[in-house]
Design an enzyme around this catalytic site. Sequence first.
Site, mmCIF file in Angstrom:
data_model
loop_
_atom_site.group_PDB
_atom_site.id
_atom_site.type_symbol
_atom_site.label_atom_id
_atom_site.label_comp_id
_atom_site.label_asym_id
_atom_site.label_seq_id
_atom_site.Cartn_x
_atom_site.Cartn_y
_atom_site.Cartn_z
ATOM 1 N N LYS A 118 0.570 -1.281 -0.227
ATOM 2 C CA LYS A 118 0.056 -0.082 0.065
ATOM 3 C C LYS A 118 0.635 1.248 0.046
ATOM 4 O O LYS A 118 0.449 2.210 -0.632
ATOM 5 C CB LYS A 118 -0.955 -0.058 1.303
ATOM 6 C CG LYS A 118 -2.010 -1.076 1.063
ATOM 7 C CD LYS A 118 -3.210 -0.820 2.019
ATOM 8 C CE LYS A 118 -4.358 -1.624 1.613
ATOM 9 N NZ LYS A 118 -5.434 -1.446 2.685
ATOM 10 N N LYS A 211 -6.738 -10.761 -8.098
ATOM 11 C CA LYS A 211 -7.770 -10.934 -7.295
ATOM 12 C C LYS A 211 -8.973 -10.020 -7.764
ATOM 13 O O LYS A 211 -8.675 -8.931 -8.058
ATOM 14 C CB LYS A 211 -7.267 -10.475 -5.729
ATOM 15 C CG LYS A 211 -7.001 -11.777 -4.850
ATOM 16 C CD LYS A 211 -6.586 -11.116 -3.513
ATOM 17 C CE LYS A 211 -7.645 -10.722 -2.728
ATOM 18 N NZ LYS A 211 -7.229 -10.459 -1.417
ATOM 19 N N LYS A 214 -11.971 -3.995 -5.460
ATOM 20 C CA LYS A 214 -12.697 -2.652 -5.611
ATOM 21 C C LYS A 214 -12.234 -1.771 -6.290
ATOM 22 O O LYS A 214 -12.711 -0.932 -6.782
ATOM 23 C CB LYS A 214 -13.054 -2.273 -4.151
ATOM 24 C CG LYS A 214 -12.095 -1.622 -3.414
ATOM 25 C CD LYS A 214 -12.507 -0.838 -1.850
ATOM 26 C CE LYS A 214 -11.390 -0.912 -1.264
ATOM 27 N NZ LYS A 214 -10.545 0.125 -1.332
#
Length: 350
Positions: A118, A211, A214
Amino acid sequence: MPFVERVFSGVQPTGNLHLGNYLGAIVNFVKMQETHNCIYCVVDMHAITQGIDVWGGPAELTRNTREVTAAFIAAGIDPKKHIVFNQSQVSGHAELAWIFNCVARMGWLGRMTQFKEKAGKDRENASVGLFDYPVLMAADILLYRATHVPVGEDQKQHLELSRDIAQKFNNDFGDSIRAQGANDGLFFPLPEPLITGPATRVMSLRDGTKKMSKSDASDNSRINLTDDADTIAQKIRKAKTDPEPLPSEEKGLEARPEADNLVGIFAALSGRAKADVLREFGGGQFSSFKNALAELCVTKLAPIAGEMKRLVADPGHIDSILNDGSDRARALADETMKLSKDIVGFIYRR
Ligand code: TRP
């Protein structure tokens, strides 16, 4: 005395809950209600650890917090029998996280792969909160001395860190814990992850090696929990496949990530094994399998979307559920905080 078994888990209100969140986590939340006392938390404090452009700002955060709550309830979580609340309403999460900040080591946090992913290349510019995220997560769980944590595969490393923190706290304060007479010197349990179900990893409908996420630019890559019946069916029909017919055995899914993913979704939603699904559809055309899958997705997911829509339309009702859950969570949290303060040596009004 062994610890009373208790389940805790959290979901971040960062928008767009999808089939991956549902099958990877929420389905297990629902199931655990049958056997355990469960606490399900909308982790709004975790949601603000990334830049405002990622969490969307205050109005989005409020909206998303209500939406995740609605998803919990629409999926079948009972907020009366169990506890559903938002993290920031119980101050113990931040308080215990501070104590844990002084137990956890920089080196432990520096190894967290989620932080590395991240933060990306520009680590100097990541928030301190993003680095500290797993410590707050340990506090979430241990504030209720929870023993079992249903999570997705990607949270395994964070759970290990929670165990390390619990163990080091128990060690560092061992004498003090024994002096308080708590549990043979074991104050915090070592929480275990529960990663179960045939579809703990749901992949993108456009690329079976990635994966479902969103943040994927293509909305067709995922089924959102808010998608209506037509949208769901269309996304399944458009899902990427390969030219071969479906195999009759699981081995035939190797090196066919898109086919494997769709069969996995079918298995998970129908509660059947992949092998069983292939026995029915193997050898047949992909299109007829996709029709059956679309129908199954619509049957299982469209009612959840409908119920979420109904719930979100009444924010006052959602807020009252969160307030009630927070009151009950706080009562448990206060107990742990008092004992923790005794153990550490903090003075408080008795
Ligand atoms: N980090 C978790 C996730 O992104 C969310 C989370 C926060 C959580 N606190 C938790 C999960 C405590 C389980 C227990 O999925």
